[in-house]
Design a protein around this motif. Structure first.
Motif, PDB file in Angstrom:
ATOM      1  N   ARG A  10       0.845  -1.197   0.000  1.00 20.98           N
ATOM      2  CA  ARG A  10       0.000   0.000   0.000  1.00 20.98           C
ATOM      3  C   ARG A  10       0.880   1.247   0.000  1.00 20.98           C
ATOM      4  O   ARG A  10       0.603   2.227  -0.692  1.00 20.98           O
ATOM      5  N   PHE A  11       1.941   1.201   0.799  1.00 19.26           N
ATOM      6  CA  PHE A  11       2.888   2.315   0.845  1.00 19.26           C
ATOM      7  C   PHE A  11       4.080   1.919  -0.008  1.00 19.26           C
ATOM      8  O   PHE A  11       4.924   1.122   0.403  1.00 19.26           O
ATOM      9  N   THR A  12       4.109   2.454  -1.204  1.00 17.47           N
ATOM     10  CA  THR A  12       5.139   2.029  -2.149  1.00 17.47           C
ATOM     11  C   THR A  12       5.597   3.243  -2.944  1.00 17.47           C
ATOM     12  O   THR A  12       4.818   4.177  -3.146  1.00 17.47           O
ATOM     13  N   VAL A 105      -0.796  10.945  -0.545  1.00 18.09           N
ATOM     14  CA  VAL A 105      -0.109  12.148  -0.076  1.00 18.09           C
ATOM     15  C   VAL A 105       1.397  11.879  -0.027  1.00 18.09           C
ATOM     16  O   VAL A 105       2.204  12.660  -0.534  1.00 18.09           O
ATOM     17  N   MET A 106       1.775  10.753   0.577  1.00 15.67           N
ATOM     18  CA  MET A 106       3.202  10.401   0.705  1.00 15.67           C
ATOM     19  C   MET A 106       3.882  10.350  -0.655  1.00 15.67           C
ATOM     20  O   MET A 106       4.994  10.844  -0.825  1.00 15.67           O
ATOM     21  N   ARG A 107       3.194   9.742  -1.626  1.00 16.02           N
ATOM     22  CA  ARG A 107       3.807   9.608  -2.962  1.00 16.02           C
ATOM     23  C   ARG A 107       3.936  10.951  -3.665  1.00 16.02           C
ATOM     24  O   ARG A 107       4.634  11.063  -4.661  1.00 16.02           O
ATOM     25  N   GLY A 108       3.251  11.963  -3.120  1.00 13.66           N
ATOM     26  CA  GLY A 108       3.339  13.302  -3.700  1.00 13.66           C
ATOM     27  C   GLY A 108       4.401  14.170  -3.063  1.00 13.66           C
ATOM     28  O   GLY A 108       4.543  15.336  -3.413  1.00 13.66           O
ATOM     29  N   CYS A 131       7.543   4.511   1.201  1.00 15.22           N
ATOM     30  CA  CYS A 131       7.269   5.270  -0.027  1.00 15.22           C
ATOM     31  C   CYS A 131       8.548   5.835  -0.656  1.00 15.22           C
ATOM     32  O   CYS A 131       8.487   6.598  -1.623  1.00 15.22           O
ATOM     33  N   GLY A 132       9.688   5.484  -0.091  1.00 19.33           N
ATOM     34  CA  GLY A 132      10.958   5.914  -0.679  1.00 19.33           C
ATOM     35  C   GLY A 132      11.319   7.357  -0.389  1.00 19.33           C
ATOM     36  O   GLY A 132      12.026   7.993  -1.178  1.00 19.33           O
ATOM     37  N   LEU A 133      10.842   7.877   0.750  1.00 25.58           N
ATOM     38  CA  LEU A 133      11.128   9.279   1.088  1.00 25.58           C
ATOM     39  C   LEU A 133      12.253   9.376   2.112  1.00 25.58           C
ATOM     40  O   LEU A 133      12.290   8.603   3.073  1.00 25.58           O
ATOM     41  N   ARG A 188      15.455  -0.669   3.464  1.00 26.76           N
ATOM     42  CA  ARG A 188      15.430  -1.057   4.881  1.00 26.76           C
ATOM     43  C   ARG A 188      14.065  -1.643   5.249  1.00 26.76           C
ATOM     44  O   ARG A 188      13.977  -2.636   5.974  1.00 26.76           O
ATOM     45  N   ILE A 189      12.981  -1.043   4.739  1.00 25.53           N
ATOM     46  CA  ILE A 189      11.619  -1.551   4.995  1.00 25.53           C
ATOM     47  C   ILE A 189      11.462  -2.945   4.372  1.00 25.53           C
ATOM     48  O   ILE A 189      10.901  -3.847   4.986  1.00 25.53           O
TER      49      ILE A 189
END
Length: 191
Positions: A10-12, A105-108, A131-133, A188-189
């Motif tokens: 979901r968080f990618t 939102v995170m992907r933005g 999300c790679g942030l 890491r995730i």
């Protein structure tokens, strides 16, 4: 240590930053720093608002690209808006209130900030990493174990606006290093 699981399907990460539905900052040249969470005292979002103002005052050319997204509802939202207005940068920030599409939102975003004064094991840090942030967070709760300092993000003392400001300037000033931190966080995730 075993941390809370995060749904890494979901968080990618997005291949590149996706426009956040409803957000005015869609130009790919922009660099969006954001936070997500209830706007209550312990989350300390006004410290991030002040650090954003300071960063733009210290490096005025950043106003061309640096934008702030603060998602969440609560008593501190009006305080954050007031700080941004007083600093003359409220047009560079977007505070949409509560949202239920946090992965979108995170992907933005290009960078995630957690300015909390206290925190347990922060799911939002894990979600941002998934999300790679790159993450800029205060050294509270388990944040120091979730983040690898200088590798997946930056840790600063809680309540320290100058440290938050320099963290923002560091990440916004070196996008290659920021992207590398985000990729390392995602790895890491997955591990």
């Amino acid at each position: 240590a075993i941390f809370n699981g995060v749904d890494h399907q979901r968080f990618t990460p997005a291949p590149q930053r996706q426009p956040i539905p409803g957000c005015p900052f869609t130009d790919p040249a922009l660099w969006l720093v954001g936070t997500v969470g209830r706007m209550q005292t312990v989350k300390a979002q006004p410290l991030l608002a002040q650090a954003f103002v300071n960063a733009l005052h210290q490096r005025p050319t950043l106003s061309e690209t640096l934008r702030l997204v603060m998602v969440g509802e609560g008593s501190l939202r009006s305080e954050c808006l007031a700080i941004l207005q007083q600093g003359g940068v409220d047009h560079l920030a977007w505070l949409p209130g509560a949202r239920d599409d946090v992965p979108d939102v995170m992907r933005g975003l290009d960078c995630f900030v957690l300015p909390s004064l206290a925190e347990g094991i922060s799911n939002t840090i894990l979600e941002a990493m998934a999300c790679g942030l790159p993450v800029l967070a205060t050294r509270v709760g388990a944040s120091g174990e979730l983040l690898v300092e200088g590798q997946t993000g930056l840790l600063v003392p809680a309540g320290d606006v100058p440290a938050l400001t320099s963290g923002l300037l560091h990440l916004a000033g070196d996008k290659n290093a920021s992207h590398a931190m985000g990729r390392a966080g995602r790895q890491r995730i997955e591990q």
